[in-house]
Design a protein around this motif. Sequence first.
Motif, PDB file in Angstrom:
ATOM      1  N   UNK A  67       0.845  -1.194   0.000  1.00 53.71           N
ATOM      2  CA  UNK A  67       0.000   0.000   0.000  1.00 53.71           C
ATOM      3  C   UNK A  67       0.879   1.241   0.000  1.00 53.71           C
ATOM      4  N   UNK A  68       0.568   2.164  -0.910  1.00 50.76           N
ATOM      5  CA  UNK A  68       1.335   3.404  -0.996  1.00 50.76           C
ATOM      6  C   UNK A  68       0.490   4.442  -1.709  1.00 50.76           C
ATOM      7  N   UNK A  69       1.048   5.588  -1.953  1.00 49.77           N
ATOM      8  CA  UNK A  69       0.397   6.637  -2.723  1.00 49.77           C
ATOM      9  C   UNK A  69       1.284   7.014  -3.893  1.00 49.77           C
ATOM     10  N   UNK A  70       0.667   7.538  -4.950  1.00 46.99           N
ATOM     11  CA  UNK A  70       1.414   7.956  -6.133  1.00 46.99           C
ATOM     12  C   UNK A  70       2.312   9.148  -5.794  1.00 46.99           C
ATOM     13  N   UNK A  71       1.812  10.049  -4.962  1.00 46.17           N
ATOM     14  CA  UNK A  71       2.495  11.327  -4.719  1.00 46.17           C
ATOM     15  C   UNK A  71       3.355  11.313  -3.452  1.00 46.17           C
ATOM     16  N   UNK A  72       4.573  11.835  -3.596  1.00 44.86           N
ATOM     17  CA  UNK A  72       5.465  12.017  -2.446  1.00 44.86           C
ATOM     18  C   UNK A  72       5.265  13.397  -1.832  1.00 44.86           C
ATOM     19  N   UNK A  73       5.074  14.410  -2.692  1.00 41.67           N
ATOM     20  CA  UNK A  73       4.764  15.755  -2.197  1.00 41.67           C
ATOM     21  C   UNK A  73       4.007  16.517  -3.275  1.00 41.67           C
ATOM     22  N   UNK A  74       3.235  17.521  -2.813  1.00 45.02           N
ATOM     23  CA  UNK A  74       2.452  18.322  -3.747  1.00 45.02           C
ATOM     24  C   UNK A  74       1.923  19.553  -3.037  1.00 45.02           C
ATOM     25  N   UNK A  75       1.335  20.441  -3.820  1.00 45.01           N
ATOM     26  CA  UNK A  75       0.555  21.543  -3.280  1.00 45.01           C
ATOM     27  C   UNK A  75      -0.880  21.054  -3.245  1.00 45.01           C
ATOM     28  N   UNK A  76      -1.553  21.204  -2.096  1.00 52.86           N
ATOM     29  CA  UNK A  76      -2.912  20.712  -1.951  1.00 52.86           C
ATOM     30  C   UNK A  76      -3.691  21.617  -0.999  1.00 52.86           C
ATOM     31  N   UNK A  77      -4.965  21.719  -1.241  1.00 49.33           N
ATOM     32  CA  UNK A  77      -5.858  22.472  -0.367  1.00 49.33           C
ATOM     33  C   UNK A  77      -6.651  21.455   0.447  1.00 49.33           C
ATOM     34  N   UNK A  78      -6.309  21.326   1.726  1.00 50.16           N
ATOM     35  CA  UNK A  78      -6.986  20.351   2.592  1.00 50.16           C
ATOM     36  C   UNK A  78      -6.782  18.923   2.117  1.00 50.16           C
ATOM     37  N   UNK A  79      -7.908  18.252   1.808  1.00 55.37           N
ATOM     38  CA  UNK A  79      -7.859  16.868   1.312  1.00 55.37           C
ATOM     39  C   UNK A  79      -8.315  16.782  -0.139  1.00 55.37           C
ATOM     40  N   UNK A  80      -8.460  17.921  -0.786  1.00 50.43           N
ATOM     41  CA  UNK A  80      -9.060  17.979  -2.119  1.00 50.43           C
ATOM     42  C   UNK A  80      -8.132  17.491  -3.233  1.00 50.43           C
ATOM     43  N   UNK A  81      -8.431  16.307  -3.752  1.00 54.79           N
ATOM     44  CA  UNK A  81      -7.654  15.770  -4.881  1.00 54.79           C
ATOM     45  C   UNK A  81      -7.668  16.723  -6.079  1.00 54.79           C
ATOM     46  N   UNK A  82      -8.791  17.393  -6.285  1.00 52.20           N
ATOM     47  CA  UNK A  82      -8.896  18.274  -7.449  1.00 52.20           C
ATOM     48  C   UNK A  82      -7.983  19.494  -7.343  1.00 52.20           C
ATOM     49  N   UNK A  83      -7.488  19.800  -6.135  1.00 51.14           N
ATOM     50  CA  UNK A  83      -6.609  20.960  -5.949  1.00 51.14           C
ATOM     51  C   UNK A  83      -5.126  20.621  -6.113  1.00 51.14           C
ATOM     52  N   UNK A  84      -4.800  19.352  -6.285  1.00 44.22           N
ATOM     53  CA  UNK A  84      -3.398  18.910  -6.326  1.00 44.22           C
ATOM     54  C   UNK A  84      -2.635  19.532  -7.496  1.00 44.22           C
ATOM     55  N   UNK A  85      -1.487  20.121  -7.160  1.00 46.04           N
ATOM     56  CA  UNK A  85      -0.597  20.712  -8.174  1.00 46.04           C
ATOM     57  C   UNK A  85       0.851  20.487  -7.748  1.00 46.04           C
ATOM     58  N   UNK A  86       1.777  20.737  -8.663  1.00 46.32           N
ATOM     59  CA  UNK A  86       3.216  20.650  -8.386  1.00 46.32           C
ATOM     60  C   UNK A  86       3.593  19.315  -7.751  1.00 46.32           C
ATOM     61  N   UNK A  87       3.247  18.269  -8.443  1.00 46.70           N
ATOM     62  CA  UNK A  87       3.422  16.894  -7.954  1.00 46.70           C
ATOM     63  C   UNK A  87       4.865  16.422  -8.062  1.00 46.70           C
ATOM     64  N   UNK A  88       5.336  15.786  -6.993  1.00 48.83           N
ATOM     65  CA  UNK A  88       6.573  15.008  -7.016  1.00 48.83           C
ATOM     66  C   UNK A  88       6.129  13.582  -6.720  1.00 48.83           C
ATOM     67  N   UNK A  89       6.289  12.661  -7.695  1.00 51.54           N
ATOM     68  CA  UNK A  89       5.810  11.290  -7.470  1.00 51.54           C
ATOM     69  C   UNK A  89       6.737  10.476  -6.579  1.00 51.54           C
ATOM     70  N   UNK A  90       6.152   9.469  -5.940  1.00 45.23           N
ATOM     71  CA  UNK A  90       6.952   8.504  -5.188  1.00 45.23           C
ATOM     72  C   UNK A  90       7.721   7.626  -6.167  1.00 45.23           C
ATOM     73  N   UNK A  91       8.771   6.975  -5.683  1.00 40.91           N
ATOM     74  CA  UNK A  91       9.604   6.113  -6.524  1.00 40.91           C
ATOM     75  C   UNK A  91       9.006   4.700  -6.584  1.00 40.91           C
TER      76      UNK A  91
END
Length: 166
Positions: free
Chosen positions: A78-102
């Motif tokens: 179990x993991x997530x695609x994103x390692x870090x990002x800009x996000x507003x609260x828990x809103x997936x639709x607000x996700x920007x500037x993504x750094x993906x996990x390896x």
Amino acid sequence: MEKKKTEHVTHTFGPVYNKDSEILILGSFPSVKSREGEFYYHHPQNRFWKVLSYLLDVEQPVSIEEKKQLLLKNHIALWDVIESCDICGSSDSSIKNVVPNDIPSLLKQTNIKKIVVNGGKADELYKRYCLKQTEIKAIRLPSTSPANAIWSFERLINEWERIFSD
């Protein structure tokens, strides 16, 4: 009403896996509740643990350790695609500037042959940032998030059964 602000957030807890893991379930990025609880699908209304427990015919785990054991015992990572990002609260639709996990690095340490994504945003992000490196097409399943209320528990079960079929 106060408008939530976007903030840059880094994933603070690692993946759950071992060398015997065969199925990888990927979310997009932890919700505020999951970040606070420092584990996946920590929001009490998220149906992830309920769905997985039902499909595996086991009692629903409560503690983080019980959840980890449930995953590992059943060869699930179990993991997530994103390692870090800009996000507003828990809103997936607000996700920007993504750094993906390896993800490719994790695959090299496991026996993962199947990748499943929990929801549309995880699917979109996986295709954009990971598919080229992993060369494993992910199975898109409906989100277990409480925000996806249109999907009843029964409907989720019917779709999520695909995890364990070929």
